[in-house]
Design a protein around this motif. Structure first.
Motif, PDB file in Angstrom:
ATOM      1  N   ARG A  54       0.835  -1.207   0.000  1.00 15.05           N
ATOM      2  CA  ARG A  54       0.000   0.000   0.000  1.00 15.05           C
ATOM      3  C   ARG A  54       0.865   1.250   0.000  1.00 15.05           C
ATOM      4  N   GLN A  55       1.927   1.254   0.809  1.00 19.35           N
ATOM      5  CA  GLN A  55       2.832   2.400   0.849  1.00 19.35           C
ATOM      6  C   GLN A  55       3.550   2.563  -0.488  1.00 19.35           C
ATOM      7  N   ALA A  56       3.910   1.466  -1.126  1.00 16.99           N
ATOM      8  CA  ALA A  56       4.538   1.555  -2.444  1.00 16.99           C
ATOM      9  C   ALA A  56       3.599   2.154  -3.475  1.00 16.99           C
ATOM     10  N   THR A  57       2.309   1.872  -3.354  1.00 16.53           N
ATOM     11  CA  THR A  57       1.341   2.473  -4.271  1.00 16.53           C
ATOM     12  C   THR A  57       1.240   3.976  -4.050  1.00 16.53           C
ATOM     13  N   ARG A  58       1.302   4.412  -2.813  1.00 13.31           N
ATOM     14  CA  ARG A  58       1.276   5.847  -2.545  1.00 13.31           C
ATOM     15  C   ARG A  58       2.477   6.556  -3.151  1.00 13.31           C
ATOM     16  N   GLU A  59       3.625   5.918  -3.153  1.00 14.84           N
ATOM     17  CA  GLU A  59       4.858   6.541  -3.614  1.00 14.84           C
ATOM     18  C   GLU A  59       5.150   6.267  -5.083  1.00 14.84           C
ATOM     19  N   TYR A  60       4.222   5.660  -5.787  1.00 16.05           N
ATOM     20  CA  TYR A  60       4.511   5.296  -7.174  1.00 16.05           C
ATOM     21  C   TYR A  60       4.677   6.527  -8.063  1.00 16.05           C
ATOM     22  N   GLN A  61       3.870   7.548  -7.875  1.00 19.40           N
ATOM     23  CA  GLN A  61       3.992   8.747  -8.696  1.00 19.40           C
ATOM     24  C   GLN A  61       5.343   9.429  -8.474  1.00 19.40           C
ATOM     25  N   HIS A  62       5.797   9.458  -7.232  1.00 26.43           N
ATOM     26  CA  HIS A  62       7.110  10.030  -6.953  1.00 26.43           C
ATOM     27  C   HIS A  62       8.209   9.214  -7.630  1.00 26.43           C
ATOM     28  N   TYR A  63       8.095   7.894  -7.575  1.00 27.73           N
ATOM     29  CA  TYR A  63       9.064   7.035  -8.255  1.00 27.73           C
ATOM     30  C   TYR A  63       9.024   7.258  -9.757  1.00 27.73           C
ATOM     31  N   LYS A  64       7.854   7.418 -10.314  1.00 27.63           N
ATOM     32  CA  LYS A  64       7.722   7.622 -11.749  1.00 27.63           C
ATOM     33  C   LYS A  64       8.342   8.946 -12.179  1.00 27.63           C
ATOM     34  N   SER A  65       8.111  10.016 -11.406  1.00 27.30           N
ATOM     35  CA  SER A  65       8.693  11.314 -11.748  1.00 27.30           C
ATOM     36  C   SER A  65      10.218  11.267 -11.656  1.00 27.30           C
ATOM     37  N   ASN A  66      10.756  10.628 -10.637  1.00 27.65           N
ATOM     38  CA  ASN A  66      12.207  10.492 -10.527  1.00 27.65           C
ATOM     39  C   ASN A  66      12.795   9.679 -11.670  1.00 27.65           C
ATOM     40  N   ARG A  67      12.078   8.665 -12.075  1.00 25.15           N
ATOM     41  CA  ARG A  67      12.556   7.862 -13.199  1.00 25.15           C
ATOM     42  C   ARG A  67      12.576   8.672 -14.488  1.00 25.15           C
ATOM     43  N   ASP A  68      11.532   9.490 -14.705  1.00 26.68           N
ATOM     44  CA  ASP A  68      11.506  10.344 -15.896  1.00 26.68           C
ATOM     45  C   ASP A  68      12.624  11.382 -15.853  1.00 26.68           C
ATOM     46  N   LYS A  69      12.881  11.942 -14.664  1.00 23.07           N
ATOM     47  CA  LYS A  69      13.966  12.919 -14.548  1.00 23.07           C
ATOM     48  C   LYS A  69      15.314  12.268 -14.839  1.00 23.07           C
ATOM     49  N   ALA A  70      15.497  11.079 -14.328  1.00 21.78           N
ATOM     50  CA  ALA A  70      16.760  10.396 -14.577  1.00 21.78           C
ATOM     51  C   ALA A  70      16.940  10.086 -16.060  1.00 21.78           C
ATOM     52  N   PHE A  71      15.862   9.725 -16.720  1.00 17.07           N
ATOM     53  CA  PHE A  71      15.928   9.450 -18.153  1.00 17.07           C
ATOM     54  C   PHE A  71      16.263  10.717 -18.936  1.00 17.07           C
ATOM     55  N   THR A  72      15.612  11.835 -18.562  1.00 14.73           N
ATOM     56  CA  THR A  72      15.903  13.106 -19.235  1.00 14.73           C
ATOM     57  C   THR A  72      17.337  13.541 -18.982  1.00 14.73           C
ATOM     58  N   THR A  73      17.807  13.372 -17.753  1.00  9.53           N
ATOM     59  CA  THR A  73      19.189  13.739 -17.426  1.00  9.53           C
ATOM     60  C   THR A  73      20.184  12.907 -18.213  1.00  9.53           C
ATOM     61  N   ALA A  74      19.901  11.645 -18.406  1.00  4.02           N
ATOM     62  CA  ALA A  74      20.799  10.789 -19.175  1.00  4.02           C
ATOM     63  C   ALA A  74      20.891  11.243 -20.627  1.00  4.02           C
ATOM     64  N   ILE A  75      19.745  11.661 -21.198  1.00  2.00           N
ATOM     65  CA  ILE A  75      19.770  12.147 -22.582  1.00  2.00           C
ATOM     66  C   ILE A  75      20.579  13.435 -22.690  1.00  2.00           C
ATOM     67  N   LEU A  76      20.370  14.356 -21.737  1.00  2.08           N
ATOM     68  CA  LEU A  76      21.126  15.603 -21.749  1.00  2.08           C
ATOM     69  C   LEU A  76      22.617  15.354 -21.556  1.00  2.08           C
ATOM     70  N   ASP A  77      22.960  14.440 -20.679  1.00  5.19           N
ATOM     71  CA  ASP A  77      24.361  14.117 -20.465  1.00  5.19           C
ATOM     72  C   ASP A  77      25.007  13.568 -21.726  1.00  5.19           C
ATOM     73  N   GLN A  78      24.263  12.737 -22.441  1.00  3.42           N
ATOM     74  CA  GLN A  78      24.804  12.176 -23.666  1.00  3.42           C
ATOM     75  C   GLN A  78      25.045  13.249 -24.706  1.00  3.42           C
ATOM     76  N   SER A  79      24.096  14.185 -24.853  1.00  2.00           N
ATOM     77  CA  SER A  79      24.273  15.277 -25.811  1.00  2.00           C
ATOM     78  C   SER A  79      25.416  16.196 -25.399  1.00  2.00           C
ATOM     79  N   ASN A  80      25.544  16.500 -24.097  1.00  2.00           N
ATOM     80  CA  ASN A  80      26.636  17.343 -23.624  1.00  2.00           C
ATOM     81  C   ASN A  80      27.988  16.677 -23.835  1.00  2.00           C
TER      82      ASN A  80
END
Length: 490
Positions: A388-414
């Motif tokens: 149940r607690q993992a379900t509450r925190e799923y949106q936070h996990y999803k946003s962090n995962r998207d940020k990490a993915f975006t950061t990886a793309i920017l790092d590759q371009s840089n």
């Protein structure tokens, strides 16, 4: 004259005895010669006979050896043909006597036996090298049969946990806050065990009650183990997040410390492009205590989202897959099935759900009933709370995962841009002849967009977002986190 007379007398007196001895010795000598001739004849005849026999046998084998080998080959072919014909006749007999379900079970058991043979026998299982989705499929009709599971749980609540007189709740194991219990027998609430007369004929018996959750269990007569049915009503999570927590295997490894390995082996190519459908083959290795081998599962999981009534059905069953054969360091659980129904209060993406889960597996080990009861009553509620607690925190996990993915793309371009700038800088430095300028260029500060700086900054961001995660220590896991009741939401 006198002496000649005496010698003649002595000779006449001794002549009879001498003649007798000489005659007797002559007879014995003749007998010995006859026996010697007979023995020599016998030895000669036996040697000649064995020589003749060996010679005749060798000549017979030389003449008839090819025919003998041909006869042996024909005999072996005849025996093999008889076995094949007998197998075909048995198969035809079973096909006539058994229905389609029993025939599928026969083929499935044959596949399981032949798949685990050594490589020299793999030619007999060439048709089983790929997973047959049509044969192993969880049918849509099976999923549709679980759509009304919530309504069936309501009926089970009325028949097992409601008083027939005051229509108030009965106590399962502990009293929960905010629940009106029956007081027909005085100030002390009535338990479901005391009112066993109202659940006569019901196979499911009340087992555990916790905050927003009720659990029943049912004894399976064929195995002697219990199947469990869970009903939960969570007002603080949405059905969409709850569904993703069940389907996202990567997120499951984040919050479930009993999952040593969890991955999707194969996805059904037919339902992969259909919205609301998920049909996967999952491999899962679960950590058990040191005294036991880890349990691993290979199961098919199919889910369907009916958007008309906002109901999701997830069904799972154990299966076999060529990409996940049995291992020697783990115990394969071959008996496993479960089905879950998720229903939202109003909106699928807003908080408020109720769900029902029915689950059974055979871990393949005999555990004392007292230990099993203790683990069930302690480990299962703890697991549900963590889920149940993992379900509450799923949106936070999803946003962090998207940020990490975006950061990886920017790092590759840089990194690509930085590499070009460094090449230009090196070319300009080769044209310079001033040694002082070369020395000063060595002491210049490292560019901000260099690969090392970017790597350090990304590490700091990841540490800030995720925090330092301690590695999972298998030996430090508690006894409650390992057994079969912690696998409900696989």
């Amino acid at each position: 004259m006198f002496s000649r007379h005496i010698s003649g007398t002595l000779a006449r007196n001794s002549q009879p005895n001498f003649t007798h001895v000489f005659t007797k010795n002559k007879f014995l000598l003749s007998q010995c010669r006859s026996y010697t001739r007979l023995a020599a004849a016998r030895s000669w005849s036996s040697g000649k006979f064995s020589w003749l026999c060996n010679r005749r046998l060798n000549s017979w084998f030389r003449e008839h050896g090819v025919q003998l080998v041909c006869l042996c080959i024909k005999q072996l072919e005849l025996i093999a043909a008889q076995h094949i014909r007998r197998s075909i006749e048995i198969f035809q007999l079973y096909e006539k006597l058994w229905d389609e379900v029993a025939l599928k079970e026969l083929i499935k058991s044959w596949r399981q036996r032949t798949y685990h043979k050594t490589k020299k026998y793999l030619f007999g299982t060439a048709g089983v090298s790929a997973y047959n989705w049509d044969f192993e499929q969880i049918t849509d009709e099976k999923l549709q049969s679980f759509v009304h599971e919530i309504d069936e749980i309501y009926k089970l609540l009325d028949s097992t946990l409601m008083c027939s007189q005051c229509h108030e709740r009965l106590v399962v194991d502990v009293i929960q806050i905010g629940v009106n219990y029956c007081n027909c027998q005085g100030n002390k609430p009535v338990t479901a065990a005391c009112r066993a007369d109202i659940i006569i004929g019901e196979s499911w018996e009340p087992f555990i009650e916790r905050e927003d959750m009720i659990i029943w269990r049912r004894l399976e007569s064929d195995t002697g183990l219990y199947a469990y049915k869970v009903y939960g009503s969570f007002s603080d999570v949405s059905a969409a997040d709850f569904l993703q927590v069940q389907l996202d295997v990567e997120y499951r490894k984040e919050w479930d410390n009993t999952a040593k390995e969890l991955k999707v082996i194969e996805t059904d190519p037919v339902t992969q492009s259909i919205e609301g459908y998920h049909n996967d083959i999952i491999y899962w290795e679960m950590i058990w205590p040191r005294l036991f081998a880890n349990r691993d599962y290979v199961y098919q999981r199919k889910s369907v989202h009916n958007k008309d009534n906002n109901i999701v059905v997830i069904a799972s069953k154990a299966t076999d897959h060529p990409k996940a054969p049995s291992r020697t360091d783990t115990h394969r659980v071959n008996t496993y099935w479960s089905y879950m129904v998720i229903k939202s209060y109003k909106d699928f993406y807003k908080p408020g759900i109720e769900f029902g889960l029915t689950y059974f597996d055979d871990p393949g080990v005999s555990i004392p009933s007292a230990v099993t009861l203790w683990v069930a009553m302690s480990g299962l509620p703890d697991y549900l709370c963590r889920m149940r607690q993992a379900t509450r925190e799923y949106q936070h996990y999803k946003s962090n995962r998207d940020k990490a993915f975006t950061t990886a793309i920017l790092d590759q371009s840089n990194n690509c841009g930085t590499s070009k700038g460094e090449k230009t800088k090196k070319q300009s430095q080769t044209n310079e002849t001033d040694n002082s300028q070369k020395d000063s260029s060595k002491t210049e500060r490292e560019p901000l967009n260099s690969p090392k700086k970017i790597h350090k900054i990304s590490d700091i961001k990841e540490n800030d977002e995720y925090g330092e995660l301690d590695p999972m220590q298998e030996e430090d896991q508690g006894f409650l986190n390992y057994f079969f009741l912690t696998r409900l939401f696989a």
